[in-house]
Design an enzyme around this catalytic site. Structure first.
Site, mmCIF file in Angstrom:
data_model
loop_
_atom_site.group_PDB
_atom_site.id
_atom_site.type_symbol
_atom_site.label_atom_id
_atom_site.label_comp_id
_atom_site.label_asym_id
_atom_site.label_seq_id
_atom_site.Cartn_x
_atom_site.Cartn_y
_atom_site.Cartn_z
ATOM 1 N N GLY A 16 42.489 48.176 24.903
ATOM 2 C CA GLY A 16 41.584 47.091 25.308
ATOM 3 C C GLY A 16 40.293 47.621 25.906
ATOM 4 O O GLY A 16 40.036 48.836 25.922
ATOM 5 N N GLN A 17 39.451 46.684 26.433
ATOM 6 C CA GLN A 17 38.118 47.075 26.924
ATOM 7 C C GLN A 17 38.217 48.112 28.043
ATOM 8 O O GLN A 17 37.501 49.112 28.036
ATOM 9 C CB GLN A 17 37.363 45.844 27.447
ATOM 10 C CG GLN A 17 35.929 46.154 27.870
ATOM 11 C CD GLN A 17 35.311 45.133 28.806
ATOM 12 O OE1 GLN A 17 36.014 44.323 29.424
ATOM 13 N NE2 GLN A 17 33.999 45.181 28.935
ATOM 14 N N ILE A 46 50.436 47.330 21.687
ATOM 15 C CA ILE A 46 51.302 46.374 20.984
ATOM 16 C C ILE A 46 50.989 46.458 19.490
ATOM 17 O O ILE A 46 49.853 46.789 19.122
ATOM 18 C CB ILE A 46 51.125 44.929 21.503
ATOM 19 C CG1 ILE A 46 49.674 44.481 21.449
ATOM 20 C CG2 ILE A 46 51.688 44.791 22.906
ATOM 21 C CD1 ILE A 46 49.464 43.005 21.788
ATOM 22 N N GLY A 63 48.234 48.325 27.568
ATOM 23 C CA GLY A 63 46.965 47.746 27.132
ATOM 24 C C GLY A 63 45.916 48.830 26.937
ATOM 25 O O GLY A 63 44.740 48.659 27.228
ATOM 26 N N LYS A 92 45.428 35.561 38.407
ATOM 27 C CA LYS A 92 44.981 36.731 39.167
ATOM 28 C C LYS A 92 45.358 36.605 40.652
ATOM 29 O O LYS A 92 45.725 37.600 41.292
ATOM 30 C CB LYS A 92 43.473 36.928 39.003
ATOM 31 C CG LYS A 92 43.065 37.443 37.624
ATOM 32 C CD LYS A 92 43.788 38.737 37.270
ATOM 33 C CE LYS A 92 43.363 39.286 35.927
ATOM 34 N NZ LYS A 92 44.112 40.516 35.562
ATOM 35 N N TYR A 146 43.115 31.753 34.361
ATOM 36 C CA TYR A 146 42.850 33.181 34.578
ATOM 37 C C TYR A 146 42.843 33.477 36.075
ATOM 38 O O TYR A 146 43.504 34.403 36.544
ATOM 39 C CB TYR A 146 41.497 33.544 33.961
ATOM 40 C CG TYR A 146 41.087 34.983 34.108
ATOM 41 C CD1 TYR A 146 40.059 35.344 34.985
ATOM 42 C CD2 TYR A 146 41.707 35.980 33.370
ATOM 43 C CE1 TYR A 146 39.668 36.673 35.111
ATOM 44 C CE2 TYR A 146 41.311 37.311 33.496
ATOM 45 C CZ TYR A 146 40.293 37.636 34.364
ATOM 46 O OH TYR A 146 39.905 38.947 34.490
HETATM 47 C C1 VAH Z 1 36.006 37.857 32.229
HETATM 48 N N1 VAH Z 1 35.267 40.169 32.000
HETATM 49 O O1 VAH Z 1 34.836 37.530 32.094
HETATM 50 C C2 VAH Z 1 36.310 39.316 32.592
HETATM 51 C C3 VAH Z 1 36.302 39.531 34.085
HETATM 52 C C4 VAH Z 1 35.096 39.133 36.256
HETATM 53 C C5 VAH Z 1 35.071 38.990 34.771
HETATM 54 O O2 VAH Z 1 37.434 39.041 34.706
HETATM 55 O O3 VAH Z 1 36.938 37.078 32.104
#
Ligand code: VAH
Length: 320
Positions: free
Chosen positions: A11-12, A35, A8, A147, A143
């Site tokens: 990415g950011q 990728i 990655g 995590k 998300y």
């Molecule tokens: C988001 N920038 O906003 C990410 C990050 C804690 C924020 O996980 O999904």
């Protein structure tokens, strides 16, 4: 000497982390994994080797690890919180099925692995003020679920197979280099672009909604310093709370107006982003990271704001 693969890398976080790692270890020692469709460009392409590294293809990653004798993998492949809610199955496929492949490659090739967690791993019934290192994690977003699983699966591979897995729970990361890609905290980056362009900013997060944030240089340092830390001193391993500041939208707006007095902001709350933001901590307790590997942030709101405005003015307007 470390040989590193960054998955990655465009990415950011990855784009800046790859550059920082190359400064520290030498360009030829850091492979920029990407990728197709997200190829490295410019300095990222010229500063060292790159290779197609798709986390859903374990064999492909294993071949890179063997070819470049990789001993450390930074796995930054993930969908951010808002995009993940729109594509939950893909979020799991990349975030967890992909992580499984990375951990298997690491197990078979004795690699250390950094896979970031996030303040998104906490949920609405987690204590919101000075959220502890060890506390309840029942997130309501895919998300967050991914995590928490990232933290637990990484711990499992350490406990069961001895794979050297480590990670931090990143707050919102603010950067002027690579724009964020679909997160709840993106507003804290977008507001700077609006200010420098002389545009009114429409804030999707409600007044008074505090979230932990960090300037990207501190975020990069947190990842690298954790991976360089003495393992004998680590009590925790995956999911260290780290933070630098916590603010609501009106506070960053006021800080920017100190330097851009005619800057204007209005609120148009995005229901999805707001509901996610309200489920996340208001502030983190990062004492475990400070005690176990010496974590300290360098940037606060004022110093970050000054640097962001200066760097974005050069990037967008070609002037200070
Ligand atoms: C988001 N920038 O906003 C990410 C990050 C804690 C924020 O996980 O999904």
């Amino acid at each position: 000497m470390k040989n590193i693969l960054v998955i990655g890398s465009t990415g950011q976080i990855g784009s800046e982390l790859t550059t920082e790692l190359r400064k520290r270890y030498g360009g030829e020692h850091v492979v920029a994994g990407y990728i197709p469709g997200a190829e490295p460009k410019g300095e990222l392409a010229e500063g060292g080797p790159s290779a197609i590294a798709d986390v859903t293809n374990g064999e492909q990653m294993a071949a890179i690890v063997r070819e470049y004798q990789i001993d450390t993998i930074y796995n930054l492949a993930a969908l951010l919180s808002v995009v993940a809610e729109q594509k939950p199955r893909l979020a799991w496929k990349i975030g967890i099925d992909g992580l499984w492949n990375v951990l298997e490659v690491a197990r078979e090739n004795q690699c250390a692995v950094f896979t970031p967690s996030s303040i998104g791993s906490f949920g609405p019934n987690t204590p919101h003020e000075l959220t502890p290192q060890d506390t309840i994690q029942r997130p309501k977003t895919i998300y967050g679920v991914s995590k928490v699983c990232t933290e637990l699966l990484s711990d499992y591979y350490y406990t069961k197979y001895g794979v050297d897995t480590r990670s931090v729970r990143f707050p919102g990361l603010i950067s002027y280099v690579t724009p964020p890609g679909g997160g709840t905290t993106d507003y804290a980056v977008d507001i700077f672009y609006a200010a420098v362009r002389g545009e009114k900013f429409v804030c999707p997060i409600a007044k008074g909604t505090r979230m932990d944030m960090m300037y990207m240089p501190d975020g990069l340092r947190a990842a690298i310093e954790l991976m360089e830390a003495n393992p004998d001193k680590l009590i925790h391993r995956n999911g260290f709370n780290v933070t630098a500041m916590s603010f609501p939208p009106e506070k960053i707006y006021a800080e920017i107006r100190k330097r851009v007095p005619d800057f204007k902001m209005v609120y148009e709350v995005d229901p999805l982003k707001q509901s996610i933001a309200e489920s996340w901590p208001d502030s983190l307790d990062d004492s475990a990271a400070r005690e176990e590997w010496g974590w300290r942030p360098n940037f606060g709101l004022a110093t970050m704001t000054r640097d962001m405005l200066e760097k974005l003015s050069i990037k967008l307007l070609g002037k200070q």
